[in-house]
Motif scaffolding. Structure first.
Motif, PDB file in Angstrom:
ATOM      1  N   PHE A  75       0.849  -1.089  -0.037  1.00  0.00           N
ATOM      2  CA  PHE A  75      -0.091   0.059  -0.112  1.00  0.00           C
ATOM      3  C   PHE A  75       0.965   1.137   0.111  1.00  0.00           C
ATOM      4  CE2 PHE A  75      -3.632  -2.665   1.947  1.00  0.00           C
ATOM      5  CZ  PHE A  75      -4.123  -2.332   0.742  1.00  0.00           C
ATOM      6  N   LEU A  76       2.037   1.245   0.718  1.00  0.00           N
ATOM      7  CA  LEU A  76       2.823   2.469   1.000  1.00  0.00           C
ATOM      8  C   LEU A  76       3.459   2.619  -0.577  1.00  0.00           C
ATOM      9  CD1 LEU A  76       4.715   2.056   4.049  1.00  0.00           C
ATOM     10  CD2 LEU A  76       2.939   3.387   3.803  1.00  0.00           C
ATOM     11  N   ILE A  77       3.753   1.550  -1.404  1.00  0.00           N
ATOM     12  CA  ILE A  77       4.514   1.659  -2.711  1.00  0.00           C
ATOM     13  C   ILE A  77       3.332   2.161  -3.634  1.00  0.00           C
ATOM     14  CG2 ILE A  77       5.242   0.086  -4.644  1.00  0.00           C
ATOM     15  CD1 ILE A  77       6.707  -1.788  -2.502  1.00  0.00           C
ATOM     16  N   PHE A  78       1.961   1.487  -3.745  1.00  0.00           N
ATOM     17  CA  PHE A  78       1.088   2.056  -4.404  1.00  0.00           C
ATOM     18  C   PHE A  78       0.929   3.792  -4.131  1.00  0.00           C
ATOM     19  CE2 PHE A  78      -0.925  -2.468  -3.504  1.00  0.00           C
ATOM     20  CZ  PHE A  78      -0.003  -2.752  -4.700  1.00  0.00           C
ATOM     21  N   GLY A  79       0.970   3.918  -2.886  1.00  0.00           N
ATOM     22  CA  GLY A  79       0.853   5.319  -2.556  1.00  0.00           C
ATOM     23  C   GLY A  79       1.983   6.228  -3.230  1.00  0.00           C
ATOM     24  N   LEU A  80       3.103   5.835  -3.026  1.00  0.00           N
ATOM     25  CA  LEU A  80       4.241   6.675  -3.579  1.00  0.00           C
ATOM     26  C   LEU A  80       4.098   6.498  -5.100  1.00  0.00           C
ATOM     27  CD1 LEU A  80       6.895   5.443  -1.397  1.00  0.00           C
ATOM     28  CD2 LEU A  80       6.161   7.814  -1.205  1.00  0.00           C
ATOM     29  N   TRP A  81       3.673   5.343  -5.801  1.00  0.00           N
ATOM     30  CA  TRP A  81       3.867   5.292  -7.170  1.00  0.00           C
ATOM     31  C   TRP A  81       2.952   6.128  -7.517  1.00  0.00           C
ATOM     32  CZ3 TRP A  81       3.527  -0.389  -9.415  1.00  0.00           C
ATOM     33  CH2 TRP A  81       3.444  -0.289 -10.929  1.00  0.00           C
ATOM     34  N   THR A  82       1.634   6.432  -7.093  1.00  0.00           N
ATOM     35  CA  THR A  82       0.491   7.329  -7.331  1.00  0.00           C
ATOM     36  C   THR A  82       0.967   8.573  -7.433  1.00  0.00           C
ATOM     37  OG1 THR A  82      -1.114   6.006  -6.633  1.00  0.00           O
ATOM     38  CG2 THR A  82      -1.991   8.133  -7.098  1.00  0.00           C
ATOM     39  N   LEU A  83       1.699   8.939  -6.290  1.00  0.00           N
ATOM     40  CA  LEU A  83       2.305  10.390  -6.428  1.00  0.00           C
ATOM     41  C   LEU A  83       3.351  10.776  -7.344  1.00  0.00           C
ATOM     42  CD1 LEU A  83       2.956  10.882  -2.418  1.00  0.00           C
ATOM     43  CD2 LEU A  83       1.004  11.635  -3.699  1.00  0.00           C
ATOM     44  N   ARG A  84       4.210   9.859  -7.727  1.00  0.00           N
ATOM     45  CA  ARG A  84       4.984   9.947  -8.748  1.00  0.00           C
ATOM     46  C   ARG A  84       4.377  10.236 -10.122  1.00  0.00           C
ATOM     47  NH1 ARG A  84       9.505   6.488 -11.895  1.00  0.00           N
ATOM     48  NH2 ARG A  84      10.876   8.182 -12.451  1.00  0.00           N
ATOM     49  N   ALA A 168      -4.315  13.365  -3.497  1.00  0.00           N
ATOM     50  CA  ALA A 168      -5.393  12.895  -2.745  1.00  0.00           C
ATOM     51  C   ALA A 168      -5.341  11.176  -2.615  1.00  0.00           C
ATOM     52  CB  ALA A 168      -6.829  13.298  -3.241  1.00  0.00           C
ATOM     53  N   ALA A 169      -5.310  10.546  -3.808  1.00  0.00           N
ATOM     54  CA  ALA A 169      -5.395   9.133  -3.984  1.00  0.00           C
ATOM     55  C   ALA A 169      -4.075   8.628  -3.268  1.00  0.00           C
ATOM     56  CB  ALA A 169      -5.171   8.758  -5.469  1.00  0.00           C
ATOM     57  N   GLY A 170      -3.046   9.223  -3.481  1.00  0.00           N
ATOM     58  CA  GLY A 170      -1.619   8.617  -2.911  1.00  0.00           C
ATOM     59  C   GLY A 170      -1.602   8.762  -1.499  1.00  0.00           C
ATOM     60  N   GLY A 171      -2.342   9.987  -0.979  1.00  0.00           N
ATOM     61  CA  GLY A 171      -2.380   9.952   0.431  1.00  0.00           C
ATOM     62  C   GLY A 171      -3.220   8.868   1.043  1.00  0.00           C
ATOM     63  N   ILE A 172      -4.323   8.560   0.516  1.00  0.00           N
ATOM     64  CA  ILE A 172      -5.316   7.559   1.151  1.00  0.00           C
ATOM     65  C   ILE A 172      -4.327   6.201   1.113  1.00  0.00           C
ATOM     66  CG2 ILE A 172      -7.066   5.995   0.426  1.00  0.00           C
ATOM     67  CD1 ILE A 172      -8.529   8.452  -0.770  1.00  0.00           C
ATOM     68  N   PHE A 173      -3.611   5.791   0.255  1.00  0.00           N
ATOM     69  CA  PHE A 173      -2.702   4.552  -0.010  1.00  0.00           C
ATOM     70  C   PHE A 173      -1.766   4.573   1.218  1.00  0.00           C
ATOM     71  CE2 PHE A 173      -4.421   3.898  -4.505  1.00  0.00           C
ATOM     72  CZ  PHE A 173      -5.024   2.989  -4.128  1.00  0.00           C
TER      73      PHE A 173
END
Length: 220
Positions: A75-84, A168-173
């Motif tokens: 989930f952390l990786i998904f969040g950081l991936w989304t932010l990038r 917003a999406a990255g923060g949720i993950f």
């Protein structure tokens, strides 16, 4: 039912602003909406069916504690991936000699391979150990998210900057990942020193991937 709801909501969030959603929007500019949605549905059934099978197999080999830790990290990786952010390769937007639906199926299936929504489907399947509900939830989540992207994407991206959607999406993950780590950590790991170190390291990664090396900054 909890697995179904979790799978549906998390995939919808993950797909918002993802390259496969952007690809679906690009395809909708060339083909009819029903053709694009049909192609997305078929590609998702094959892709997420494979992901659920892999996740179910892993859950039979690995203890639930390890699965939960892996899910939290994922989930952390998904969040950081989304932010990038993501980008669409130029070749995906070229016209194909195949028909519209087959073109969408091929392009979407290949784009989804190794994407965070596919990896998330594997994670949810391994953690929840309910393959049917996971498959239905993630597939429906993809259709909802890409339907939003195709039908309402023009309005959303016209009125809401892409960076706000991604943050917003990255923060949720990242929140889900942090909460899962908290629930799976031993008591000695919850010492204030370790918590502060975690926050510092996470903040560095958020800055590097969300600000310094994000695709939005590269394209600006």
């Amino acid at each position: 039912m909890d697995t179904f709801i979790q799978a549906l909501l998390l995939v919808v969030i993950a797909e918002m602003g993802d390259k496969t959603q952007l690809l679906a929007m690009a395809m909708a500019s060339k083909y009819k909406i029903k053709e694009v949605l049909s192609g997305v549905l078929i590609a998702t059934i094959f892709n997420h069916g494979l992901a659920v099978a892999v996740g179910s197999y892993l859950s039979s080999l690995i203890s639930m504690k390890i699965v939960n830790i892996a899910a939290a990290i994922s989930f952390l990786i998904f969040g950081l991936w989304t932010l990038r952010g993501d980008k669409i390769d130029g070749e995906n937007s070229n016209r194909s000699r195949f028909g519209p639906i087959v073109t969408v199926i091929i392009a979407f299936f290949l784009a989804e391979m190794g994407d965070k929504t596919q990896l998330m489907t594997i994670t949810i399947s391994a953690k929840g150990n309910e393959p049917i509900l996971t498959f239905i939830g993630t597939t429906l989540g993809m259709i909802i998210a890409d339907g939003i992207g195709i039908i309402g994407g023009a309005w959303i991206y016209k009125h809401i900057p892409d960076k706000y959607i991604k943050w917003a999406a990255g923060g949720i993950f990242i929140f889900f990942g942090t909460f899962s780590i908290y629930n799976t950590s031993s008591s000695w790991m919850l010492h204030p020193i370790y918590i502060i170190m975690y926050i510092i390291v996470l903040s560095i990664f958020i800055y590097l991937l969300g600000v310094k090396f994000s695709y939005s900054n590269k394209s600006s």
